[in-house]
Design an enzyme around this catalytic site. Structure first.
Site, PDB file in Angstrom:
ATOM      1  CE  LYS A 147       0.244   5.303  -2.363  1.00  0.00           C
ATOM      2  NZ  LYS A 147      -0.502   4.937  -3.542  1.00  0.00           N
ATOM      3  CB  SER A 186      -0.960  -0.052   1.193  1.00  0.00           C
ATOM      4  OG  SER A 186      -1.977   0.906   1.063  1.00  0.00           O
ATOM      5  CG  HIS A 234      -5.314  -2.631  -0.225  1.00  0.00           C
ATOM      6  ND1 HIS A 234      -4.557  -2.250  -1.308  1.00  0.00           N
ATOM      7  CD2 HIS A 234      -4.851  -1.906   0.826  1.00  0.00           C
ATOM      8  CE1 HIS A 234      -3.680  -1.347  -0.926  1.00  0.00           C
ATOM      9  NE2 HIS A 234      -3.829  -1.119   0.366  1.00  0.00           N
TER      10      HIS A 234
END
Length: 315
Positions: free
Chosen positions: A160, A156, A298
């Site tokens: 990044k 998540s 997710h």
């Protein structure tokens, strides 16, 4: 660290959300000083609320890593830079920038930010990535692991972060982005799932101030994330998506990886082997570039880790 290896093992490096103590029952691991924000209750809670070992062998499955012959090093991301609006003011960047350069976004008008009168030069993702590199610094002095064979992994917002760490620090030989979404592996100019306006208005403290220049016109970006991924060449990269994680736009993550493969091919490596998004869970790639799609939401799962260990075995 595996106990029975003949030589120091490779190491997976990453940050966690719940504090080191929540992922292991090892009594010597200190209770994290980090915090957690409850979006439902709009309140911050100390990570000490989690029992020691509450998430043992789940999103960070140390036991399986050790079985596969890998060491793992992790730290709580909040302890590097607190994840709230003014967290950047107490981040490692205070060592390098004046306070006026680290103003929180709500202290600056949107008009001022868009008209280049003020642009914060750094964001929290940069601070967390800086922390990952400092972990690697420490491991280079640790004889129990082989820091020259280090992988960086994140999920998540920390996906990044893992990408940014991998782009900036060439010591990471394998870079893994798990469900990183927009301003991660996903193409930013695709207006599907999480978009630039969503990223900016909800989490703009994660990014540098220049994001405001493009928030209303993503199509004017002078680059997109496939070019960002390509900066990891000729090292190994795995971009991972989940079928139900529509916010992160799995197809946008696939297309970004696909469009980056040209640079791996310039180095003589194979690409993904297809230009078609997988219809069912599958791992694409064979040498240095990989795209993994699994069923589900997710999260980081044992299936994800199985893929990452398999890739690490190859390189």
């Amino acid at each position: 660290v595996p106990k029975n290896t003949k030589t120091p093992p490779p190491v997976f490096i990453g940050l966690n959300f719940s504090g080191n103590h929540a992922y292991t029952k090892e009594p010597t691991v200190k209770i994290s000083r980090g915090m957690e924000f409850s979006a439902q209750e709009r309140k911050f809670y100390p990570l000490s609320k989690y029992r020691r070992g509450q998430f043992d062998n789940q999103s960070w499955n140390f036991r399986e890593a050790i079985k596969r012959g890998y060491a793992v090093a992790t730290a709580n991301y909040w302890e590097i830079c607190p994840d709230y609006w003014t967290g950047i003011k107490v981040s490692p960047f205070t060592l390098f920038y004046d306070e006026k350069d680290l103003r929180a976004d709500y202290e600056v008008s949107y008009h001022e930010a868009q008209n280049e009168k003020w642009t914060r030069p750094v964001g929290m993702i940069g601070a967390w990535a800086w922390g990952m590199s400092r972990i690697l610094d420490a491991l280079e002095k640790e004889p129990l692991v082989d820091a020259k064979r280090a992988a960086v992994m994140g999920h998540s917002r920390l996906g990044k972060t893992a990408l940014f760490a991998g782009v900036c620090d060439q010591r990471f030989k394998l870079v893994i982005s798990n469900n990183s979404g927009n301003v991660g592996a996903k193409l930013s100019r695709r207006k599907i799932g999480e978009t630039l306006p969503v990223s900016y208005w909800f989490h703009r403290m994660w990014y540098c101030g220049k994001l405001a220049w493009y928030v209303d016109s993503a199509e004017t970006l002078p680059f997109d994330q496939h070019m960002y991924l390509a900066l990891i060449t000729p090292r190994a990269l795995c971009v991972a998506s989940a079928t139900e994680d529509l916010h992160a736009d799995p197809e946008g993550e696939f297309l970004s990886t696909l469009n980056a493969e040209y640079i791996w091919k310039l180095y003589g490596h194979k690409g993904l082997g297809t230009d078609t998004m997988p219809a069912t869970p599958k791992t694409l790639g064979s040498e240095k570039l990989f795209y993994n799609l699994r069923e589900g939401k997710h999260a980081v799962t044992a299936k994800d880790w199985e893929c990452y260990y398999n890739i690490a075995d190859k390189i």
